[in-house]
Design a protein around this motif. Structure first.
Motif, PDB file in Angstrom:
ATOM      1  N   ARG A   1      62.227   5.855 129.808  1.00 37.76           N
ATOM      2  CA  ARG A   1      61.219   6.899 129.876  1.00 37.76           C
ATOM      3  C   ARG A   1      60.754   7.355 128.502  1.00 37.76           C
ATOM      4  O   ARG A   1      59.940   8.256 128.394  1.00 37.76           O
ATOM      5  CB  ARG A   1      61.782   8.098 130.662  1.00 37.76           C
ATOM      6  CG  ARG A   1      62.006   7.759 132.129  1.00 37.76           C
ATOM      7  CD  ARG A   1      63.005   8.667 132.787  1.00 37.76           C
ATOM      8  NE  ARG A   1      64.364   8.280 132.494  1.00 37.76           N
ATOM      9  CZ  ARG A   1      65.426   9.025 132.769  1.00 37.76           C
ATOM     10  NH1 ARG A   1      65.274  10.179 133.333  1.00 37.76           N
ATOM     11  NH2 ARG A   1      66.634   8.592 132.467  1.00 37.76           N
TER      12      ARG A   1
ATOM     13  N   ILE B   1      59.999  11.549 123.243  1.00 36.73           N
ATOM     14  CA  ILE B   1      59.600  12.842 123.788  1.00 36.73           C
ATOM     15  C   ILE B   1      60.292  13.957 123.021  1.00 36.73           C
ATOM     16  O   ILE B   1      59.706  15.004 122.736  1.00 36.73           O
ATOM     17  CB  ILE B   1      59.936  12.919 125.302  1.00 36.73           C
ATOM     18  CG1 ILE B   1      59.072  11.945 126.085  1.00 36.73           C
ATOM     19  CG2 ILE B   1      59.750  14.327 125.824  1.00 36.73           C
ATOM     20  CD1 ILE B   1      59.426  11.859 127.544  1.00 36.73           C
TER      21      ILE B   1
ATOM     22  N   ILE C   1      60.067   8.873 137.739  1.00 36.49           N
ATOM     23  CA  ILE C   1      58.698   8.669 137.280  1.00 36.49           C
ATOM     24  C   ILE C   1      58.365   7.195 137.393  1.00 36.49           C
ATOM     25  O   ILE C   1      59.229   6.332 137.290  1.00 36.49           O
ATOM     26  CB  ILE C   1      58.490   9.117 135.813  1.00 36.49           C
ATOM     27  CG1 ILE C   1      59.275   8.244 134.830  1.00 36.49           C
ATOM     28  CG2 ILE C   1      58.810  10.557 135.635  1.00 36.49           C
ATOM     29  CD1 ILE C   1      58.706   8.322 133.437  1.00 36.49           C
TER      30      ILE C   1
ATOM     31  N   THR D   1      57.399   4.084 135.916  1.00 36.41           N
ATOM     32  CA  THR D   1      57.287   3.522 134.571  1.00 36.41           C
ATOM     33  C   THR D   1      56.458   2.249 134.649  1.00 36.41           C
ATOM     34  O   THR D   1      56.242   1.693 135.716  1.00 36.41           O
ATOM     35  CB  THR D   1      58.673   3.176 133.986  1.00 36.41           C
ATOM     36  OG1 THR D   1      59.265   2.166 134.799  1.00 36.41           O
ATOM     37  CG2 THR D   1      59.563   4.375 133.930  1.00 36.41           C
TER      38      THR D   1
ATOM     39  N   ILE E   1      58.904  16.484 132.777  1.00 36.13           N
ATOM     40  CA  ILE E   1      58.930  16.511 131.315  1.00 36.13           C
ATOM     41  C   ILE E   1      58.686  15.134 130.727  1.00 36.13           C
ATOM     42  O   ILE E   1      58.510  15.001 129.533  1.00 36.13           O
ATOM     43  CB  ILE E   1      60.279  17.018 130.770  1.00 36.13           C
ATOM     44  CG1 ILE E   1      61.428  16.360 131.534  1.00 36.13           C
ATOM     45  CG2 ILE E   1      60.393  18.494 130.844  1.00 36.13           C
ATOM     46  CD1 ILE E   1      62.756  16.716 130.935  1.00 36.13           C
ATOM     47  N   PHE E   2      58.694  14.103 131.556  1.00 36.41           N
ATOM     48  CA  PHE E   2      58.505  12.756 131.021  1.00 36.41           C
ATOM     49  C   PHE E   2      57.050  12.326 131.015  1.00 36.41           C
ATOM     50  O   PHE E   2      56.737  11.202 130.650  1.00 36.41           O
ATOM     51  CB  PHE E   2      59.320  11.753 131.843  1.00 36.41           C
ATOM     52  CG  PHE E   2      60.782  12.099 131.909  1.00 36.41           C
ATOM     53  CD1 PHE E   2      61.378  12.445 133.092  1.00 36.41           C
ATOM     54  CD2 PHE E   2      61.534  12.113 130.753  1.00 36.41           C
ATOM     55  CE1 PHE E   2      62.712  12.780 133.147  1.00 36.41           C
ATOM     56  CE2 PHE E   2      62.870  12.446 130.797  1.00 36.41           C
ATOM     57  CZ  PHE E   2      63.459  12.786 131.996  1.00 36.41           C
TER      58      PHE E   2
ATOM     59  N   SER F   1      54.761  13.028 129.116  1.00 36.14           N
ATOM     60  CA  SER F   1      54.178  12.738 127.802  1.00 36.14           C
ATOM     61  C   SER F   1      54.753  11.468 127.198  1.00 36.14           C
ATOM     62  O   SER F   1      54.419  11.095 126.087  1.00 36.14           O
ATOM     63  CB  SER F   1      54.418  13.914 126.849  1.00 36.14           C
ATOM     64  OG  SER F   1      55.799  14.192 126.786  1.00 36.14           O
ATOM     65  N   GLY F   2      55.639  10.787 127.934  1.00 35.09           N
ATOM     66  CA  GLY F   2      56.245   9.582 127.386  1.00 35.09           C
ATOM     67  C   GLY F   2      55.278   8.408 127.377  1.00 35.09           C
ATOM     68  O   GLY F   2      54.315   8.366 128.136  1.00 35.09           O
ATOM     69  N   TYR F   3      55.586   7.411 126.536  1.00 36.94           N
ATOM     70  CA  TYR F   3      54.659   6.277 126.421  1.00 36.94           C
ATOM     71  C   TYR F   3      54.844   5.259 127.532  1.00 36.94           C
ATOM     72  O   TYR F   3      54.052   4.360 127.697  1.00 36.94           O
ATOM     73  CB  TYR F   3      54.822   5.582 125.060  1.00 36.94           C
ATOM     74  CG  TYR F   3      56.244   5.211 124.718  1.00 36.94           C
ATOM     75  CD1 TYR F   3      56.987   5.994 123.849  1.00 36.94           C
ATOM     76  CD2 TYR F   3      56.855   4.084 125.268  1.00 36.94           C
ATOM     77  CE1 TYR F   3      58.297   5.677 123.548  1.00 36.94           C
ATOM     78  CE2 TYR F   3      58.155   3.765 124.973  1.00 36.94           C
ATOM     79  CZ  TYR F   3      58.867   4.567 124.112  1.00 36.94           C
ATOM     80  OH  TYR F   3      60.156   4.256 123.804  1.00 36.94           O
ATOM     81  N   ASN F   4      55.913   5.402 128.311  1.00 42.27           N
ATOM     82  CA  ASN F   4      56.158   4.440 129.373  1.00 42.27           C
ATOM     83  C   ASN F   4      55.734   4.972 130.738  1.00 42.27           C
ATOM     84  O   ASN F   4      56.015   4.378 131.757  1.00 42.27           O
ATOM     85  CB  ASN F   4      57.658   4.094 129.417  1.00 42.27           C
ATOM     86  CG  ASN F   4      57.895   2.621 129.705  1.00 42.27           C
ATOM     87  OD1 ASN F   4      56.999   1.804 129.572  1.00 42.27           O
ATOM     88  ND2 ASN F   4      59.101   2.294 130.096  1.00 42.27           N
TER      89      ASN F   4
END
Lengths: 399, 148, 140
Positions: free
Chosen positions: A43, A48, C61, C63, C95-96, C98-101
């Motif tokens: 993730r 992050i 999430i 991915t 919260i994830f 904003s992650g790139y995956n």
């Protein structure tokens, strides 16, 4: 003679067909190689964290793994507090240890249940998870949530444990201890379990060293390491407890270590609550104005082994770099040694023995015939195979 | 553990050590050139039997810092080796011949930072999906969410 | 009430898929099976194959690596199928996000019938979510 076809007979457990995580290559019955394909759960947490403040990172790292929910904030707190070198108040140390050990109890009970399921002992699964519930209730009473506790903050903890909660907790611990006796009896004395688990998935001390494996996986092979004793943090040097090790290094030894560790955790919590009672009132948090530039290297002993956090700060509000290493990262590769050479019916329990995060074990194993490269069975079928083997062993023993 | 004595002995054994730093309580950081990496890793991992923890990699202003973390469980000290690689040539020898378990983290660093580990037994993609664009390294400082 | 809706009146067979979760929600879903909550008394059963399922529970999430797998599983699911997003992750990314995956919240990938927010949602909340959804479907 190469391929083997198994018909799945209604698994009673939520399992996923895809995606592949582990590939076990087999030649007939024997596992000859193991490959790991990963990235499904990736993730980008470390990235992050770079966009969050130091305080917010606690809530992010809690959600790396739901079972070791406290261990990551613990290690991160150790790392971040070492940069300004802040000493946290005694009450905070004790409360941190209480939450950490409660987590160990619930995690080991969860594991016993899963191992029971893999072997075909579904009653053990139901019992273990039922006895876990009071522990989760106590978490809710103390922290506000059954999982993801948000207890940690820079300089201390966010909530106190008053005497009333402590008394409730002591009662629950008495109950858990009795139930653990039941589980120990059910597992340790059962001849079928001896037959299934002894001598299976053995790892030598050299294997442990080569992979850098930690936690009960390492301690079951006689490698006497435990972060709580080797590099004490929180209240672990204020209470008496012992590190549980075993010599054989097989799955039975790993189960034994986990079951006996639960007793040590109960003892640690009791001692911490005693000290909290003596301490009566006190601060639960030291004010930390800012984190100066520097490197923070911290670790903690999670139920699965050492969790390691590395934080680089440049004096701003956020980490410049945050490297996180969960214990399963070095324990999972040991499958290459523990599964290879054994039969496929033992593969399920070998992978479970290392206690990777539940999600990891369940959805990932795929078995391939190493000569044809064709997929032979999936995780559900693998677990069914393991359960069938227990039936065979039981029949052979005339039980 | 007498850390000054330890550092002195280490410097005598490996005169190529650039710098040593006690980072915090029980944390030692040793800055070395890439040429010394295999020797010291062998000494720490095999002779002194330190436990391998993990490898971190940071994209700093001065270059790529590859930090190897080891634990001396007898004393509770964490020993760290810091190798600085120049931005224009991010290559270093793989340590899989010494530390068997280091294979995965080197593959991960290849994915996220684009560091090349020479003579790695399996230099394949580790974390990212097959359709992740080649040459995109999210942990490099130039990487911005907006550019994607 | 049509044929489709009457299918969902009796016991529900549930398939659980985690596309990239931290396991919190997965453990709470498994908790539903255990003696304290025991959803099997309602006839809810967790099945091992999507082809037998009435309900698809998704956690985690989405991915980039699991997105094609998720679409595959959804394609294999017998229609009509109810999709429930459990936890903050499939609802919005949590919260994830904003992650790139991150490959989008669940409803951008497959149609979703119900959202059960929480991190993790309590088992009672999950049961309540399913019941609400069934009642709503029954009214249609």
């Amino acid at each position: 003679m190469g391929k083997k076809t198994i018909v799945p007979i209604g698994p009673y457990h939520p399992l996923l067909e895809e995606p592949e995580f582990f590939k076990l290559y087999c030649d007939g019955e024997i596992v000859v190689d193991m490959e790991w394909e990963t990235g499904y759960n990736h993730r980008g947490i470390e990235k992050i964290c770079e966009s969050k403040t130091f305080e917010q990172v606690f809530y992010v790292v809690e959600r790396i793994c739901g079972i070791c929910s406290t261990s990551h904030p613990f290690a991160y707190a150790n790392a971040i507090e070492s940069i300004p070198g802040v000493e946290i108040p005694l009450r905070a140390k004790l409360i941190r240890s209480v939450v950490g050990e409660l987590e160990r109890i619930h995690s080991h009970l969860l594991w016993v249940g899963l191992a029971g399921h893999f072997l075909g002992y579904n009653t053990v699964f139901m019992w273990a998870w039922k006895y876990r519930e009071p522990v989760l209730d106590m978490f809710e009473i103390i922290t506000g949530n059954r999982n993801s506790y948000a207890m940690f903050t820079i300089g201390g903890v966010r909530r106190d444990i008053d005497q009333e909660k402590a008394d409730q907790l002591l009662k629950v611990l008495d109950d858990v201890q009795k139930k653990n006796d039941l589980l120990v009896g059910a597992v340790m004395d059962d001849p079928v379990i001896h037959a299934r688990l002894k001598g299976v998935g053995t790892l030598t001390a050299k294997d442990i060293h080569d992979f850098g494996a930690v936690g009960p996986t390492a301690r079951a092979s006689g490698v006497d390491i435990d972060v709580r004793r080797d590099d004490p943090y929180a209240a672990y040097d204020l209470v008496k407890w012992k590190v549980i090790t075993a010599k054989e290094g097989d799955v039975f030894a790993k189960a034994e270590v986990r079951l006996l560790e639960t007793y040590e955790s109960i003892s640690i919590i009791r001692q911490c609550l005693e000290l909290l009672k003596k301490e009566k009132e006190g601060e639960i948090k030291t004010k930390v104005k800012e984190i100066p530039p520097g490197l923070g290297i911290g670790h903690a002993e999670a139920p699965r082994g050492e969790v390691f956090h590395f934080v680089k700060s440049d004096g701003s509000n956020s980490p410049v770099r945050h490297k996180i290493r969960a214990p399963s990262y070095t324990c999972i590769p040991t499958f290459r040694k523990s599964c290879v050479g054994g039969t496929i019916s033992d593969a399920a329990i070998c992978t479970a023995a290392v206690d990777p995060c539940y999600c990891c074990t369940e959805r990932m194993t795929q078995v391939y015939d190493h000569r044809t490269g064709k997929r032979v069975m999936n995780a559900a079928e693998l677990i069914k195979l393991s359960q069938l083997k227990t039936e065979e062993v039981r029949e052979k023993m005339g039980l | 553990m007498n850390i000054e004595q330890y550092i002195q002995e280490l410097r005598e054994r490996f005169p190529g050590i650039k710098d040593t730093e006690v980072v915090n309580q029980k944390r030692l950081m040793i800055h070395i050139p890439a040429t010394l990496l295999q020797e010291i890793t062998n000494y720490w991992f095999n002779d002194l039997q330190y436990r391998y923890i993990i490898v971190s990699a940071i994209d700093s202003k001065e270059g790529y810092e590859i930090i190897y973390h080891y634990s001396d469980d007898n004393t509770g000290w964490i020993m760290n080796l810091n190798v600085l690689l120049p931005h224009d040539q991010p290559e270093i020898e793989s340590m899989t011949s010494v530390v068997y378990g280091i294979e995965w983290i080197e593959r991960e660093i290849m994915d996220i930072l684009g560091i090349k580990f020479l003579n790695h037994p399996k230099p394949e993609r580790f974390l990212f999906s097959e359709d992740w664009p080649e040459g995109e390294y999210p942990y490099r400082r130039k990487f911005r969410q907006e550019d994607r | 009430m049509g044929f489709k809706e009457s299918c969902f009146k009796k016991s529900l067979w549930v398939f659980h898929l985690s596309v990239g979760s931290c396991n919190n929600c997965d453990i709470e879903i498994l908790d539903l099976l255990t003696p304290r909550f025991d959803v099997e008394r309602f006839g809810m059963k967790l099945v091992g194959s999507i082809r037998h399922a009435d309900v698809l529970l998704v956690t985690g999430i989405v991915t980039k690596k699991t997105k094609p797998r998720l679409l595959e599983v959804y394609a294999q699911a017998p229609k009509p199928i109810i999709v429930i997003a459990i936890g903050a992750c499939p609802c919005t990314g949590g919260i994830f996000a904003s992650g790139y995956n991150f490959a989008g919240p669940l409803d951008k990938v497959i149609p979703v019938d119900a959202y059960v927010p929480g991190c993790p949602p309590k088992p009672e909340a999950m049961i309540a979510g399913v019941v609400k959804l069934l009642k709503a479907k029954g009214k249609q």
